[in-house]
Design a protein around this motif. Structure first.
Motif, PDB file in Angstrom:
ATOM      1  N   THR A 213       1.270  -1.295   0.128  1.00 14.94           N
ATOM      2  CA  THR A 213       0.088  -0.128  -0.072  1.00 14.94           C
ATOM      3  C   THR A 213       0.733   1.533  -0.441  1.00 14.94           C
ATOM      4  N   LEU A 214       0.507   2.477   0.382  1.00  7.90           N
ATOM      5  CA  LEU A 214       1.389   3.284   0.096  1.00  7.90           C
ATOM      6  C   LEU A 214       1.576   3.884   0.924  1.00  7.90           C
ATOM      7  N   GLU A 215       0.889   3.444   2.728  1.00  7.13           N
ATOM      8  CA  GLU A 215       1.663   3.243   3.797  1.00  7.13           C
ATOM      9  C   GLU A 215       2.940   2.118   4.047  1.00  7.13           C
ATOM     10  N   GLU A 216       2.106   1.235   3.355  1.00  5.39           N
ATOM     11  CA  GLU A 216       2.965  -0.482   4.436  1.00  5.39           C
ATOM     12  C   GLU A 216       2.635  -1.463   3.825  1.00  5.39           C
ATOM     13  N   GLU A 217       3.180  -2.851   3.852  1.00  2.93           N
ATOM     14  CA  GLU A 217       2.881  -3.554   3.506  1.00  2.93           C
ATOM     15  C   GLU A 217       1.641  -4.462   4.130  1.00  2.93           C
ATOM     16  N   VAL A 218       0.559  -4.413   3.661  1.00  5.08           N
ATOM     17  CA  VAL A 218      -0.703  -5.525   4.156  1.00  5.08           C
ATOM     18  C   VAL A 218      -1.018  -6.882   4.455  1.00  5.08           C
ATOM     19  N   PRO A 219      -0.792  -7.665   5.744  1.00  3.04           N
ATOM     20  CA  PRO A 219      -1.083  -9.198   5.028  1.00  3.04           C
ATOM     21  C   PRO A 219      -2.149  -9.434   4.184  1.00  3.04           C
ATOM     22  N   LEU A 220      -1.780 -10.461   3.726  1.00  2.28           N
ATOM     23  CA  LEU A 220      -2.526 -10.796   2.322  1.00  2.28           C
ATOM     24  C   LEU A 220      -4.399 -11.725   3.572  1.00  2.28           C
ATOM     25  N   ARG A 221      -3.457 -12.281   4.417  1.00  2.65           N
ATOM     26  CA  ARG A 221      -4.903 -12.753   5.534  1.00  2.65           C
ATOM     27  C   ARG A 221      -5.737 -11.392   5.560  1.00  2.65           C
ATOM     28  N   GLU A 222      -5.258  -9.815   5.889  1.00  2.00           N
ATOM     29  CA  GLU A 222      -6.224  -9.025   6.096  1.00  2.00           C
ATOM     30  C   GLU A 222      -6.663  -8.481   4.744  1.00  2.00           C
ATOM     31  N   VAL A 223      -6.218  -8.775   3.541  1.00  2.00           N
ATOM     32  CA  VAL A 223      -7.120  -8.098   1.938  1.00  2.00           C
ATOM     33  C   VAL A 223      -8.034  -9.257   2.203  1.00  2.00           C
ATOM     34  N   PHE A 224      -7.403 -10.647   2.522  1.00  2.00           N
ATOM     35  CA  PHE A 224      -8.644 -11.638   2.235  1.00  2.00           C
ATOM     36  C   PHE A 224     -10.052 -11.272   3.652  1.00  2.00           C
ATOM     37  N   GLN A 225      -9.699 -10.831   4.578  1.00  2.00           N
ATOM     38  CA  GLN A 225     -10.898 -10.375   5.857  1.00  2.00           C
ATOM     39  C   GLN A 225     -11.927  -9.193   4.729  1.00  2.00           C
ATOM     40  N   LYS A 226     -10.909  -8.351   4.172  1.00  2.00           N
ATOM     41  CA  LYS A 226     -11.108  -6.843   3.679  1.00  2.00           C
ATOM     42  C   LYS A 226     -12.589  -7.268   2.160  1.00  2.00           C
ATOM     43  N   ILE A 227     -11.972  -8.815   1.708  1.00  2.00           N
ATOM     44  CA  ILE A 227     -13.077  -9.278   0.413  1.00  2.00           C
ATOM     45  C   ILE A 227     -13.902  -9.661   1.183  1.00  2.00           C
ATOM     46  N   GLN A 228     -13.595 -10.104   2.209  1.00  2.00           N
ATOM     47  CA  GLN A 228     -14.537 -11.064   2.879  1.00  2.00           C
ATOM     48  C   GLN A 228     -16.100 -10.677   3.543  1.00  2.00           C
ATOM     49  N   THR A 229     -15.423  -9.180   3.866  1.00  2.00           N
ATOM     50  CA  THR A 229     -16.353  -8.421   4.630  1.00  2.00           C
ATOM     51  C   THR A 229     -17.814  -8.413   3.459  1.00  2.00           C
ATOM     52  N   LYS A 230     -16.906  -7.500   1.960  1.00  2.00           N
ATOM     53  CA  LYS A 230     -17.484  -6.934   1.143  1.00  2.00           C
ATOM     54  C   LYS A 230     -18.037  -7.703   0.806  1.00  2.00           C
ATOM     55  N   GLU A 231     -17.714  -8.924   0.426  1.00  2.00           N
ATOM     56  CA  GLU A 231     -19.353 -10.284   0.142  1.00  2.00           C
ATOM     57  C   GLU A 231     -19.332 -10.783   1.205  1.00  2.00           C
ATOM     58  N   ASN A 232     -19.935 -10.770   2.516  1.00  2.00           N
ATOM     59  CA  ASN A 232     -20.611 -10.587   3.590  1.00  2.00           C
ATOM     60  C   ASN A 232     -20.121 -12.312   3.382  1.00  2.00           C
ATOM     61  N   GLY A 233     -18.963 -13.301   3.392  1.00  2.00           N
ATOM     62  CA  GLY A 233     -18.717 -14.347   3.210  1.00  2.00           C
ATOM     63  C   GLY A 233     -18.775 -14.615   1.817  1.00  2.00           C
ATOM     64  N   ALA A 234     -19.791 -14.950   1.318  1.00  2.00           N
ATOM     65  CA  ALA A 234     -19.242 -15.124   0.230  1.00  2.00           C
ATOM     66  C   ALA A 234     -18.310 -14.950  -1.540  1.00  2.00           C
ATOM     67  N   LYS A 235     -18.613 -15.970  -1.790  1.00  2.00           N
ATOM     68  CA  LYS A 235     -17.342 -15.671  -2.869  1.00  2.00           C
ATOM     69  C   LYS A 235     -17.251 -13.888  -3.955  1.00  2.00           C
ATOM     70  N   THR A 236     -15.906 -13.601  -5.250  1.00  2.00           N
ATOM     71  CA  THR A 236     -16.235 -12.225  -5.295  1.00  2.00           C
ATOM     72  C   THR A 236     -17.260 -12.302  -6.007  1.00  2.00           C
ATOM     73  N   SER A 237     -17.579 -10.786  -6.488  1.00  2.00           N
ATOM     74  CA  SER A 237     -18.526 -10.330  -7.476  1.00  2.00           C
ATOM     75  C   SER A 237     -18.244 -10.458  -8.304  1.00  2.00           C
ATOM     76  N   ILE A 238     -16.647 -10.442  -9.107  1.00  2.00           N
ATOM     77  CA  ILE A 238     -16.544 -10.748  -9.985  1.00  2.00           C
ATOM     78  C   ILE A 238     -15.535 -11.691 -10.228  1.00  2.00           C
ATOM     79  N   SER A 239     -15.165 -12.191 -11.097  1.00  2.00           N
ATOM     80  CA  SER A 239     -14.159 -13.139 -11.550  1.00  2.00           C
ATOM     81  C   SER A 239     -12.631 -12.984 -11.779  1.00  2.00           C
ATOM     82  N   HIS A 240     -11.511 -13.998 -11.345  1.00  2.00           N
ATOM     83  CA  HIS A 240      -9.690 -13.173 -11.716  1.00  2.00           C
ATOM     84  C   HIS A 240     -10.029 -12.965 -13.474  1.00  2.00           C
ATOM     85  N   LYS A 241     -10.955 -13.230 -14.030  1.00  2.00           N
ATOM     86  CA  LYS A 241     -10.538 -13.634 -15.756  1.00  2.00           C
ATOM     87  C   LYS A 241     -11.380 -12.382 -16.664  1.00  2.00           C
TER      88      LYS A 241
END
Length: 142
Positions: free
Chosen positions: A55-83
């Protein structure tokens, strides 16, 4: 199971769960199809708990990024595809991690994070909390 036993093996698709160590490497099981492979010590392997996103300030552990995705998606899979196309992926990642460093985090990295999150979600590995919580015993002794 935490991210400490989940691996990404260079040249192999998907993620792997560490099963056991051997004299010459280790045995891992694919989270995609359950097949077991032997991995040499010479192979390039990344443990998900050791990966961080710039990030612009620090490095964010992948687990925290996964937690943010999980919160955004309410525990479901992502609304977009990696493709999906580049602009969609960048917009989605900006919603998840608004201060990520666009110069050092490439679209290929974003694709991996989204793909890995979905694989972990399909495998019912949704506990992204740290197994080793940091304690401040040393600072209390001073």
């Amino acid at each position: 199971m935490g991210l400490e036993k989940i691996l990404s093996v260079a040249g192999k698709p998907g993620l792997y769960k560490l099963i056991t160590q051997t004299r010459t490497g280790f045995v891992a099981e694919s989270l995609l199809d359950g097949k077991r492979i032997t991995v040499s010590l010479r192979s390039s392997v990344s443990v998900l708990s050791e990966i961080a996103i710039y990030t612009l300030e620090e490095e964010v552990p992948l687990r925290e990024v996964f937690q943010k995705i999980q919160t955004k998606e309410n525990g479901a899979k992502t609304s977009i595809s990696h493709k999906d196309e580049k602009i969609k992926l960048e917009e989605y990642f900006f919603e998840v991690l608004p201060n990520y460093d666009e110069d050092r985090v490439y679209v290929s990295d974003i694709k991996k994070v989204i793909q890995w999150y979905n694989i972990l979600s399909d495998s019912d590995i949704a506990d992204f909390s740290s197994e080793k919580e940091e304690t401040s015993d040393t600072s209390e002794e001073e």
